[in-house]
Design an enzyme around this catalytic site. Structure first.
Site, PDB file in Angstrom:
ATOM      1  CB  VAL A  36       1.498   6.389   4.923  1.00 17.35           C
ATOM      2  CG1 VAL A  36       0.510   6.952   3.905  1.00 17.35           C
ATOM      3  CG2 VAL A  36       2.931   6.790   4.567  1.00 17.35           C
ATOM      4  CE  LYS A  88      10.040   8.143  12.858  1.00 17.53           C
ATOM      5  NZ  LYS A  88       9.881   9.548  13.306  1.00 17.53           N
ATOM      6  CD  GLN A 125       7.332 -11.743  10.115  1.00 18.43           C
ATOM      7  OE1 GLN A 125       8.488 -11.722   9.648  1.00 18.43           O
ATOM      8  NE2 GLN A 125       6.569 -10.668  10.093  1.00 18.43           N
ATOM      9  N   GLY A 160       1.849   3.147   2.272  1.00 17.90           N
ATOM     10  CA  GLY A 160       2.855   3.178   3.325  1.00 17.90           C
ATOM     11  C   GLY A 160       4.148   2.522   2.889  1.00 17.90           C
ATOM     12  CG  HIS A 161       4.330  -1.643   2.038  1.00 20.92           C
ATOM     13  ND1 HIS A 161       2.996  -1.955   2.068  1.00 20.92           N
ATOM     14  CD2 HIS A 161       4.909  -2.412   2.991  1.00 20.92           C
ATOM     15  CE1 HIS A 161       2.780  -2.882   2.987  1.00 20.92           C
ATOM     16  NE2 HIS A 161       3.923  -3.157   3.568  1.00 20.92           N
ATOM     17  CG  ASP A 217       5.280  -2.729  11.737  1.00 12.82           C
ATOM     18  OD1 ASP A 217       4.377  -3.332  12.333  1.00 12.82           O
ATOM     19  OD2 ASP A 217       5.255  -2.517  10.508  1.00 12.82           O
ATOM     20  CG  HIS A 236      -0.296  -0.268   2.510  1.00 13.09           C
ATOM     21  ND1 HIS A 236       0.561   0.641   3.102  1.00 13.09           N
ATOM     22  CD2 HIS A 236      -0.337  -1.340   3.344  1.00 13.09           C
ATOM     23  CE1 HIS A 236       0.999   0.154   4.244  1.00 13.09           C
ATOM     24  NE2 HIS A 236       0.476  -1.053   4.430  1.00 13.09           N
ATOM     25  CB  SER A 248      -1.056  -5.804   4.533  1.00 12.25           C
ATOM     26  OG  SER A 248       0.012  -5.175   3.839  1.00 12.25           O
ATOM     27  NE  ARG A 249      -1.860  -9.535  10.197  1.00  9.91           N
ATOM     28  CZ  ARG A 249      -0.539  -9.584  10.243  1.00  9.91           C
ATOM     29  NH1 ARG A 249       0.151  -8.452  10.335  1.00  9.91           N
ATOM     30  NH2 ARG A 249       0.107 -10.741  10.198  1.00  9.91           N
TER      31      ARG A 249
END
Length: 280
Positions: free
Chosen positions: A172, A144, A57, A32-33, A146, A30, A182-183
């Site tokens: 973002v 940020k 993970q 943000g990436h 995460d 998205h 993504s979730r």
């Protein structure tokens, strides 16, 4: 843009060039990436992004199998952001045998996200270290959103003397304040309408702290009650020191409020940095 599937092909694609900038992702990209790619792009002649959903993970009950795989759409976004090489290995490339050597992160990995997702950061740190060895970047960009992951990766790079600069990208947000994730795609329409409450709650808590509230536990309890009374299941709301996520002392001014909560079956995380004025 070159798409490579194995480590030898990746190294051939990077051979004879300056060490690249690198942005690791799990795909389902998205804005943000894409913003992380934009941070990295002007800082190196070669930009590498990875797309790899890391089983290590995910706990057995989590969403590894249903995590969205949208590789063709991801590649369109990566090409538009100026990525030169996409490293998209199969699981057998990064884990050709059972991974018995695991990065053991510090105690911070067992708090906050780590308390809710045991050994999550062991898997994150291990795959990031493997990707660093594969790509051999000069710099890497992490978001940020995460925040705890960012702190732990910075610490790993520092303590293992890896010659990599770690840069941070701001979170973002959608127009209504919801942090892009993504979730978010898992949310029903009603849940999507409710989801921005998490960001509003953080903003309210941050304003209280910036105005001088120093009873952080009370601020966090109020925030968690607000979420719970609106159908959320809070995992944590916490105030920590920005530089290392340690519990803050009264003298600390640069803080961050972090939260995680479930809305229906979807777990969302967010955070907000807060700077306390000297006269507060």
């Amino acid at each position: 843009m070159h798409i490579v599937r194995d480590i030898d092909a990746l190294r051939r694609a990077c051979a004879g060039r300056e060490r690249p900038a690198f942005v690791p992702t799990m795909g389902n990209l998205h804005e943000g990436h894409v913003s992380l790619m934009r941070i990295a792009r002007p800082r190196a002649r070669l930009l590498v992004a990875s797309v790899f959903v890391n089983r290590l993970q995910f706990a057995p009950h989590e969403d590894f199998e249903r995590y969205p795989r949208t590789f063709e759409a991801d590649c369109e976004k990566l090409a538009g952001a100026g990525v030169d090489v996409v490293f998209a290995p199969d699981e057998t490339v990064l884990y050709p045998e059972p991974q018995q050597y695991i990065v053991e992160p510090p105690a911070l990995a067992n708090e906050l996200e780590g308390a809710s997702r045991p050994r999550f950061f062991h898997g994150v740190a291990t795959v990031v270290l493997k990707l660093f060895h594969c790509v051999q970047p000069a710099l890497s960009v992490f978001g940020k959103k995460d925040y705890q992951q960012l702190m732990l990766i910075r610490g790993m790079v520092r303590q293992l003397n890896l010659p990599i600069e770690i840069l941070a990208g701001d979170t973002v947000r959608e127009a209504d304040g919801l942090a892009m994730s993504s979730r978010n795609n898992y949310l029903s329409p009603a849940q999507r309408a409710e989801a921005p409450r998490l960001a509003r709650m953080l903003s309210s808590a941050g304003n209280r702290i910036a105005s001088g509230a120093r009873e952080f536990a009370a601020v966090c309890e109020t925030a968690a009650r607000e979420l719970a009374s609106n159908g959320w299941q809070p995992d944590y709301v916490a105030v920590r020191r920005q530089r290392d996520l340690a519990p803050p002392s009264p003298a600390d001014r640069d803080l961050v409020v972090l939260a995680a909560a479930r809305l229906g079956g979807t777990r969302l995380i967010d955070n907000l940095e807060v700077s306390v004025p000297m006269d507060a």
